[in-house]
Design an enzyme around this catalytic site. Structure first.
Site, PDB file in Angstrom:
ATOM      1  N   THR A   1     -19.082  12.017 -10.765  1.00 61.11           N
ATOM      2  CA  THR A   1     -19.267  13.202 -11.608  1.00 61.11           C
ATOM      3  C   THR A   1     -20.179  12.887 -12.783  1.00 61.11           C
ATOM      4  OG1 THR A   1     -17.036  13.853 -11.015  1.00 61.11           O
ATOM      5  CG2 THR A   1     -18.029  14.993 -12.865  1.00 61.11           C
TER       6      THR A   1
ATOM      7  N   GLU B   1       6.420 -19.547  -9.718  1.00 60.29           N
ATOM      8  CA  GLU B   1       5.059 -19.386 -10.231  1.00 60.29           C
ATOM      9  C   GLU B   1       4.311 -20.718 -10.266  1.00 60.29           C
ATOM     10  OE1 GLU B   1       4.022 -16.571 -10.171  1.00 60.29           O
ATOM     11  OE2 GLU B   1       5.947 -15.541 -10.198  1.00 60.29           O
TER      12      GLU B   1
ATOM     13  N   GLY C   1     -13.178   7.067  -9.101  1.00 58.87           N
ATOM     14  CA  GLY C   1     -13.342   6.400 -10.390  1.00 58.87           C
ATOM     15  C   GLY C   1     -14.638   5.648 -10.564  1.00 58.87           C
ATOM     16  N   THR C   2     -15.601   5.849  -9.650  1.00 58.21           N
ATOM     17  CA  THR C   2     -16.841   5.095  -9.762  1.00 58.21           C
ATOM     18  C   THR C   2     -17.924   5.867 -10.503  1.00 58.21           C
ATOM     19  OG1 THR C   2     -17.251   5.786  -7.485  1.00 58.21           O
ATOM     20  CG2 THR C   2     -16.567   3.525  -7.832  1.00 58.21           C
ATOM     21  N   GLY C   3     -17.612   7.059 -10.985  1.00 56.64           N
ATOM     22  CA  GLY C   3     -18.574   7.751 -11.844  1.00 56.64           C
ATOM     23  C   GLY C   3     -19.487   8.719 -11.116  1.00 56.64           C
TER      24      GLY C   3
HETATM   25  C1  NHX Z   1      12.951  -6.487  -7.455  1.00 52.63           C
HETATM   26  N1  NHX Z   1      11.253  -7.790  -8.524  1.00 52.63           N
HETATM   27  O1  NHX Z   1      12.085  -5.749  -7.073  1.00 52.63           O
HETATM   28  C2  NHX Z   1      12.653  -7.499  -8.508  1.00 52.63           C
HETATM   29  C3  NHX Z   1      13.011  -6.958  -9.863  1.00 52.63           C
HETATM   30  C4  NHX Z   1       9.634 -13.956  -6.845  1.00 52.63           C
HETATM   31  C5  NHX Z   1       9.765 -14.695  -9.163  1.00 52.63           C
HETATM   32  N2  NHX Z   1      14.176  -6.444  -6.985  1.00 52.63           N
HETATM   33  O2  NHX Z   1       5.300 -13.242  -6.274  1.00 52.63           O
HETATM   34  O3  NHX Z   1       8.069 -10.404  -9.418  1.00 52.63           O
HETATM   35  O4  NHX Z   1      11.286  -9.065  -6.708  1.00 52.63           O
HETATM   36  O5  NHX Z   1       4.138 -14.897  -7.842  1.00 52.63           O
HETATM   37  C6  NHX Z   1       2.579  -6.879  -9.185  1.00 52.63           C
HETATM   38  C7  NHX Z   1       2.650  -8.129  -8.586  1.00 52.63           C
HETATM   39  C8  NHX Z   1       7.149  -6.030  -8.011  1.00 52.63           C
HETATM   40  C9  NHX Z   1       3.677  -6.035  -9.182  1.00 52.63           C
HETATM   41  C10 NHX Z   1       3.841  -8.523  -7.972  1.00 52.63           C
HETATM   42  C11 NHX Z   1       5.975  -5.623  -8.609  1.00 52.63           C
HETATM   43  C12 NHX Z   1       6.126  -8.082  -7.349  1.00 52.63           C
HETATM   44  C13 NHX Z   1       6.058 -11.821  -7.952  1.00 52.63           C
HETATM   45  C14 NHX Z   1       8.515  -7.677  -6.791  1.00 52.63           C
HETATM   46  C15 NHX Z   1       7.995 -13.174  -8.544  1.00 52.63           C
HETATM   47  N3  NHX Z   1       4.755 -13.767  -8.270  1.00 52.63           N
HETATM   48  N4  NHX Z   1       8.727  -9.948  -7.358  1.00 52.63           N
HETATM   49  C16 NHX Z   1       5.342 -12.997  -7.423  1.00 52.63           C
HETATM   50  C17 NHX Z   1       8.158 -10.718  -8.261  1.00 52.63           C
HETATM   51  C18 NHX Z   1      10.678  -8.564  -7.570  1.00 52.63           C
HETATM   52  C19 NHX Z   1       7.236  -7.268  -7.393  1.00 52.63           C
HETATM   53  C20 NHX Z   1       4.862  -6.445  -8.587  1.00 52.63           C
HETATM   54  C21 NHX Z   1       4.934  -7.676  -7.960  1.00 52.63           C
HETATM   55  C22 NHX Z   1       9.409 -13.555  -8.273  1.00 52.63           C
HETATM   56  C23 NHX Z   1       7.539 -11.986  -7.758  1.00 52.63           C
HETATM   57  C24 NHX Z   1       9.191  -8.654  -7.692  1.00 52.63           C
HETATM   58 ZN    ZN Z   2       4.883 -15.170  -5.893  1.00 53.85          ZN
END
Ligand code: NHX
Ligand code: ZN
Length: 607
Positions: A211, A428, A207-209
């Site tokens: 091509t 959070e 994805g850095t271009g």
């Molecule tokens: C699960 N999700 O998977 C449930 C639905 C601890 C309040 N059973 O640490 O959302 O547990 O500070 C990008 C970034 C999935 C994509 C984080 C996809 C985390 C995220 C797992 C907050 N924020 N955990 C966090 C959270 C989860 C997950 C992600 C992601 C929670 C925590 C997800």
């Molecule tokens: Zn977290």
């Protein structure tokens, strides 16, 4: 040209011979002499007539044909005709029918048509359909020309790309300008006796271009652009890939000066291993050998420049990188802050933007994003603008689309139980508070507890002020502490942990491990390299290179750092319990708060 036409002709005759053999086999299978009558003796014939088994008889000059009922079936026999004068009367007495029993000799023409011409016609039909299919797949050309390359020819006017279309990547452009200059004016180089490098390898993450850069070289030099992907050389039959390479280079030489671009060259350029024919890599190796031969063979002064792109340079066969082949290596790295801003501006030209968009803010929030991802962010923002019925893209669209790329779309109607929502808010705010209370943490930009389609239930976005290329030990430790802050808040408030922190835990462990094994930041190991990173552009797999005892000690060090950071986070939050409650309640109500709001509410208490 001549050569290309000869090969198919030869194979055409081979197919003819095969067809004849197959038809003969089929004939003997499907037309066995079932209808042919069996010979029998006259005595047997008379006996059958007397037994009343004969149902029909046919008298000829020399022969008698007769049909005998044998249970369900009727068998046909012939026997000699002894010209017995009583025979006819005897047959009439036995009430045998007179009629045709022995099948008439088929007309020779009909039998020829049935047994030979028809199967041949069927063969030809099947072959025709088959070759039409192949032809479609290979994108035109004669059906017989399996070996023909399907390299697409792009004429300069069609690529239309110039270096102005490539934002960022100034170093790569600089390196490629020499090639453009050579294609413009090869004489200048010839006069002094310089030979241009025949090939240049564009190396960098996806994805850095790469091509785009190759197309821009062709566009700038106004020369034809041949483009083929390494995977297109990988053919079903041994030798086909090599034939394609040969053909590609023949075409290129006819069109010189021109650019030949081979994308994903690692698919054919992988290291050859000694055990040829063992893993069935014959085809790939032949293709690679042909490529090497072609590169050695053609005269660099003719003006064919070969550009190739790869994102796994470490897997390439050393022979490809020797002088006279791809001896130039042009890194195409992920864009830095200025590069990201420039890329965003280039892509924003194609969409209608509300004036005064802050591309720098978006660039800062997208550290580590590639050009393709940034293009996607702009497009995602434009889609959102349309969805919301606006006719220009706003800053808000851009910001939201960054989050869509990071965590997916919002799930506004997801139902989350109130006590879980509360836990998420505290988690959070835990991250945000720990970050805010540390001296070397990036400022909090946004906190949200709106769930996303990626499965994220909430997150805290931190954005660095400027471009960072180094991380100090202190900053790394504080990052880990911030990552543990979410869990620490849950423990403090609910006296229990939840499974949601898995992502935080992964990231914290990765950082802690890197500190010990790669950055030389542990007490025990000092500046010892314990991990080597392979596959630098594709995730960077790290492999441990140490004794089991050392590995165990590494694990202890990693755990130690995380425990320390976790304790630090706990201490910070215990001291901010009042702010934690207030901010969590506020976030619970608002669902999304900005960094500024966060700091304001945090500040009120201190004032
Ligand atoms: C699960 N999700 O998977 C449930 C639905 C601890 C309040 N059973 O640490 O959302 O547990 O500070 C990008 C970034 C999935 C994509 C984080 C996809 C985390 C995220 C797992 C907050 N924020 N955990 C966090 C959270 C989860 C997950 C992600 C992601 C929670 C925590 C997800
Ligand atoms: Zn977290």
């Amino acid at each position: 040209m001549l050569e290309r036409n000869r090969t198919p002709k030869k194979s055409f005759w081979v197919y003819c011979v095969i067809a004849v053999v197959v038809v003969m086999l089929l004939n003997s299978l499907f037309f066995p002499n079932l209808m042919q009558p069996q010979e029998s003796s006259y005595t047997q014939f008379v006996r059958s007539v007397e037994a009343g088994d004969v149902v029909m008889v046919e008298l000829q000059d020399q022969e008698i044909g007769y049909a005998v009922r044998d249970g369900e079936r009727v068998r046909v026999y012939v026997t000699g005709n002894p010209n017995d004068p009583n025979l006819v009367q005897r047959l009439l007495d036995a009430e045998v029918e007179f009629g045709q029993v022995v099948p008439k000799e088929m007309s020779p023409l009909l039998s020829f048509l049935l047994t030979w011409a028809l199967p041949f016609a069927m063969f030809a039909g099947v072959w025709y359909l088959f070759s039409r299919m192949m032809q479609k797949k290979m994108g035109g050309g004669n059906a017989m020309q399996f070996g023909k390359s399907n390299a697409k020819v792009y004429v300069a006017a069609q690529t239309g790309k110039t270096f102005a279309d490539v934002a960022g990547e100034d170093e790569a452009k600089e390196a490629l300008k020499e090639i453009v200059d050579f294609l413009h004016d090869p004489k200048k180089y010839e006069r002094i006796g310089a030979t241009m490098p025949k090939g240049a390898l564009l190396v960098g993450p996806p994805g850095t271009g790469k091509t785009l850069l190759a197309k821009a070289v062709a566009g700038e030099a106004k020369v034809p652009f041949f483009s083929i992907s390494g995977s297109e050389f990988v053919e079903m039959f041994v030798g086909m890939g090599a034939a394609k390479v040969r053909d590609l280079f023949k075409q290129a030489e006819e069109k010189a000066p021109c650019i030949v671009f081979i994308d994903e060259i690692d698919t054919i350029g992988k290291k050859r291993d000694g055990a040829a024919g063992f893993g069935g890599n014959d085809e790939r190796e032949q293709t690679l050998n042909q490529l090497l031969t072609e590169m050695d063979g053609f005269d660099g002064r003719k003006g064919v420049v070969i550009l190739a792109a790869t994102n796994r340079p470490e897997t390439l066969d050393k022979a490809l990188l020797r002088p006279g082949r791809f001896d130039r290596r042009i890194p195409v790295e992920l864009p830095d802050l200025a590069g990201r801003e420039a890329i965003l501006r280039v892509h924003a030209k194609d969409v209608r933007m509300e004036p005064g968009a802050d591309f720098n803010a978006i660039a800062r929030a997208t550290a580590g994003a590639s050009g393709a991802e940034l293009a996607n962010i702009i497009n995602e923002a434009a889609l959102r603008a349309v969805r919301l019925g606006r006719d220009a893209v706003t800053q808000e669209d851009l910001e939201e689309s960054v989050e869509v790329i990071l965590a997916g779309y919002q799930r506004k109607n997801a139902v989350i139980a109130p006590d879980e929502k509360k836990r998420i808010a505290y988690h959070e705010i835990g991250h945000a508070l720990v970050a805010a209370m540390q001296s070397h943490s990036a400022p909090v930009a946004k906190i949200t507890i709106v769930p996303r389609t990626s499965g994220a239930l909430g997150y805290t976005m931190q954005v660095e002020e400027g471009e960072r290329v180094l991380l100090t030990q202190e900053e790394l430790f504080q990052k880990i502490a911030t990552l543990t802050g979410g869990r620490a808040a849950e423990e403090l408030v609910f006296h229990s942990a939840s499974s949601g922190a898995s992502n935080d835990i992964e990231q914290a462990t990765k950082l802690s491990r890197a500190m010990v094994t790669r950055y030389g930041m542990s007490g025990t190991f000092d500046m010892t390299a314990l991990e080597t990173v392979s596959n630098q552009y594709l995730g960077g797999d790290a492999s441990l290179a140490c004794s089991p005892e050392t590995a165990a000690q590494v694990d202890r060090e990693v755990v130690e750092t995380i425990k320390e950071a976790h304790a630090t986070a706990r201490r910070i939050l215990e001291g901010q319990r009042e702010a934690l409650d207030r901010l969590a309640a506020y976030l619970l109500e608002k669902e999304t708060i900005t960094g500024a709001e966060f700091m304001e509410i945090l500040g009120k208490k201190q004032a």
